[in-house]
Design a protein around this motif. Structure first.
Motif: not given
Length: 407
Positions: A337-345, A362-366, A396-398
């Protein structure tokens, strides 16, 4: 024009991977012993192997620091350590102590050895000395001007490489060889345990009036009398290349993944533009300066490159960093679905406008549309340190994209 290597520091496996992805040609790391950053997370043998495999798969080299000034008790352990490194396979060792150098040559005769800046490499005679012993590269002392580096290049063999610090913290002591930490705290900077007393605030006390502390003030500017600005040569890369530098080294094995990504990406872009043409490099100077200011720093200086720095190279009012952006996390994976998994900092919330930093520049404002924990529960914010969360940014996230917030 030379095409220099971009050498980025990594204090952990995570930072190594980020440095590789964001543009490093080589990364330098420390193992669990014999390096000068004892307080860094540093690498176990397993992490070192994984990091080297990750880098090599992407054409990036890895150098391992063993640059302490050794005591008798260190020598036997150094031999065992180098035996272990045979299995791990780094591309080079960074060494300052002649005794450690001799052990490395004995145990790893085929390994490249780079001579650390801690060895006080200030003249071409020193470079020739180390070259005669088999060193592949010498790291110049930070006290050298570009003219001195150019003269060294003119007097040494072409196959002897010059590595030079171009970005990061400046040490108050000559080539980093400092006794202040050891004297004040018992922790030896030359053994990797520096407590950075040069960043402390000092007062003056007169001998006959104990307990009466007088501030040390220079023109009412402050009392941080040893607190140097950070080095930044992003605007002067042509001069470094013209001087004959082979490797551009960034300081900071104690720094975050955001710092490594920001510096690596900016210098990578600048070097690639310069390789294309000096005109393109000049056209993009404002972008480089803007981007390099998005990581933490203590104001910038050009150090000794254009002559001995004066009082303008010091910061007198405080020892704090300039911090324009906050590190929120790194995309570790994405779903369909385009979500990303991360560890909160650092904390962020639904509805916030943040920036998605990508390796390609690129720097995308989201906008943060949703935050969900691993059990599928929705959250209005991510307030818990190092919590793993799924984040929908509607963009878009990678993997390896970095989330950061302007302050």
């Amino acid at each position: 024009m030379r095409h220099p290597e971009l050498l980025i520091p990594a204090g952990s496996l995570e930072v190594l991977k980020i440095a590789v992805i964001y543009g490093a040609d080589a990364v330098y790391i420390g193992g669990e012993a014999f390096g000068l950053r004892a307080k860094a997370k540093n690498f176990s043998r397993e992490e070192m192997r994984e990091g080297i495999d990750f880098a090599h798969a992407r054409g990036v080299k890895v150098y391992v620091t063993a640059n302490i000034l050794a005591h008798n008790s260190d020598l036997a352990g150094a031999k065992q350590y180098f035996e272990e490194l045979k299995e791990v396979g780094p591309d080079a060792l960074i060494i300052s102590d002649p005794g450690i150098f001799a052990i490395a040559r004995e145990v790893l005769p085929e390994m490249e050895i780079h001579i650390s800046t801690q060895a006080n490499n200030t003249n071409y005679g020193t470079y020739l000395f180390w070259h005669g012993l088999g060193a592949k590269r010498v790291v110049s002392a930070r006290e050298l001007s570009l003219q001195e580096i150019r003269e060294i290049r003119d007097h040494i063999p072409e196959d002897l490489e010059i590595e030079t610090f171009v970005h990061g913290a400046m040490c108050i002591s000559y080539s980093g060889r400092c006794l202040l930490s050891n004297y004040l705290t018992g922790r030896d900077a030359n053994q990797g345990a520096c407590t950075h007393p040069c960043r402390w605030k000092y007062a003056l006390m007169e001998e006959t009036r104990p307990g009466e502390y007088m501030p040390v003030i220079e023109n009412d500017r402050g009392t941080f009398i040893f607190n140097s600005k950070d080095l930044c040569m992003i605007e002067h890369l042509p001069d470094l290349l013209d001087a004959g530098v082979d490797s551009l080294k960034v300081e900071g094995r104690m720094k975050t993944a955001l710092y490594a990504a920001t510096v690596a990406r900016t210098y990578r872009k600048a070097l690639d533009d310069l390789a294309e043409s000096r005109e393109k490099y000049q056209e993009n100077l404002e972008w480089y300066k803007q981007e390099i200011g998005k990581c933490t720093f203590r104001e910038f200086t050009t150090g000794f490159f254009y002559g001995k720095p004066g009082t303008e190279a010091q910061i007198y009012g405080n020892s704090t960093y300039v911090k324009n952006y906050t590190f929120l996390g790194i995309a570790e994976q994405t779903d369909e679905s385009g979500r990303l998994l991360l560890m909160q900092r650092n904390k962020f919330s639904v509805g916030e406008r943040i920036e998605l930093m990508k390796p390609d520049g690129r720097n995308l404002e989201v906008t943060v549309h949703s935050i969900t924990d691993l059990d599928g529960n929705s959250q209005e914010s991510a307030p818990h340190a190092r919590q793993m969360v799924w984040v929908d940014l509607g963009a878009e996230a990678e993997r390896f994209d970095i989330l950061r917030r302007e302050e």
